[in-house]
Design an enzyme around this catalytic site. Structure first.
Site, PDB file in Angstrom:
ATOM      1  N   ASN A 208       0.866  -1.180   0.000  1.00  0.00           N
ATOM      2  CA  ASN A 208       0.000   0.000   0.000  1.00  0.00           C
ATOM      3  C   ASN A 208       0.902   1.229   0.000  1.00  0.00           C
ATOM      4  OD1 ASN A 208       0.696   0.680   2.727  1.00  0.00           O
ATOM      5  ND2 ASN A 208      -0.922  -0.673   3.497  1.00  0.00           N
ATOM      6  N   GLU A 211       3.173   1.687   3.101  1.00  0.00           N
ATOM      7  CA  GLU A 211       4.263   0.717   3.154  1.00  0.00           C
ATOM      8  C   GLU A 211       5.353   1.066   2.154  1.00  0.00           C
ATOM      9  OE1 GLU A 211       1.463  -3.113   4.436  1.00  0.00           O
ATOM     10  OE2 GLU A 211       1.895  -2.683   2.324  1.00  0.00           O
ATOM     11  N   ASP A 278      -5.425  -8.541   1.144  1.00  0.00           N
ATOM     12  CA  ASP A 278      -5.331  -9.992   0.965  1.00  0.00           C
ATOM     13  C   ASP A 278      -6.175 -10.433  -0.233  1.00  0.00           C
ATOM     14  OD1 ASP A 278      -3.776 -10.109   3.292  1.00  0.00           O
ATOM     15  OD2 ASP A 278      -5.542 -10.329   4.554  1.00  0.00           O
TER      16      ASP A 278
END
Length: 336
Positions: A208, A211, A278
């Site tokens: 993301n 991150e 996920d």
């Protein structure tokens, strides 16, 4: 366009995928507010329910299963109720759970959320209790996990490394998987929360925007900043592509020589972003394993993530839901 989506969704069915990473039991304890404690100024709750949900790498496994993949779960669990709950959840959806290796010296990674509410109040999370071992994986346990991985690799068509920072993916296992995928031309993707720069040689990277900013060590204020940072990371890891998720701003996929900006697929109300990453990773690896172009895999994952964020808590997306969402956004796509 419609034929691309049809071929990708059809091709995703039955693809053999290995997921290795930090398997997490997300536990929700629901309590009804009874009174204020006499011992301290805190709420007294009467437990009204308890639910265990697959989290972390286990949520990737669950999403691959519900999207039609044949998935192998590889990771560590304890000898406890949380491990039993995870195995039951994943096996119910058809996942192979033989690779969930029991280690009695460590607990199953769990995140217990205490939810408080009353008849006239909205339920909300008041505290979260995390449990995990900080000790390195014992060599005997690592060897057992490695043996399982080596036993299933000959059948695998895609590999996911889901690294939440809990130590399941050792350097030895990482090297085994990356080298194997490169040698065999098998699609691979890593989703690493804190240490993505260690995964040199991986096929694709999912991050993301926060991150990615942490990985490159600077603020990323604009789309151009994100594209430059993603290309830097791609070059550093010798990866084929970096997929950056940006919440309400959609996604950016950076390949060698190509940039794809993908807007949010559905601007309906967002209920919960938990686990949407996920779902994204699960969709990407299945589409890549089916032979889809990376940009198409990213667009499909964008649609699937848009379904996931409209559900409460970590959740899965079914292939039927994804097909219906694709048809809604691309009416020329024929629903099956």
């Amino acid at each position: 366009m419609q034929q691309e989506y049809h071929d990708a969704l059809s091709g995703m069915q039955g693809r053999d995928i290995l997921v290795i990473g930090d398997m997490v039991a997300d536990i929700y304890l629901d309590g009804r507010i009874s009174r204020i404690s006499r011992e301290a100024p805190v709420l007294v709750l009467e437990q009204a329910g308890e639910k265990v949900v697959a989290g972390g790498a286990a949520n990737v496994v669950n999403n691959i299963a519900t999207l039609g993949g044949a998935v192998h779960a590889a990771g560590l669990v304890g000898r406890d109720e949380s491990a039993d709950g995870l195995r039951a959840i994943l096996a119910k959806n058809g996942a192979d759970v033989r690779g969930l290796i029991s280690d009695e010296s460590r607990p199953t990674i769990s995140k217990t959320r205490i939810i408080a509410g009353g008849r006239a109040t909205v339920s909300q999370q008041i505290v979260r209790i995390d449990k995990e071992s900080k000790e390195p994986v014992h060599p005997v346990i690592e060897a057992e996990l490695r043996a399982y991985i080596e036993s299933v690799l000959p059948t695998v068509e895609g590999v996911v490394i889901s690294d939440y920072g809990s130590g399941t993916v050792t350097e030895g296992l990482q090297t085994l998987l990356i080298d194997y995928c490169r040698a065999k031309g098998i699609p691979s993707i890593v989703d690493s929360r804190y240490a993505v720069c260690r995964f040199s040689g991986i096929g694709y990277v999912k991050q993301n925007d926060a991150e990615l900013a942490a990985a490159v060590g600077r603020e990323l204020a604009t789309t151009e900043d994100i594209i430059r940072a993603a290309e830097e990371l791609r070059e550093e890891l010798h990866a084929k592509g970096v997929l950056v998720t940006r919440g309400e701003l959609g996604m950016v996929l950076v390949e060698n020589g190509a940039v794809h900006e993908i807007p949010v697929s559905d601007k309906s109300e967002v209920f919960d972003v938990s686990g949407a990453g996920d779902t994204c990773v699960a969709t990407v690896i299945l589409a890549l394993a089916a032979g889809a172009e990376p940009a198409l895999a990213a667009r499909l994952s964008n649609i699937a993530s848009g379904i996931a964020v409209r559900k409460l808590g970590t959740s899965t997306v079914s292939v039927r839901e994804l097909a219906e969402a694709v048809e809604k956004q691309h009416p020329e796509y024929p629903s099956k």
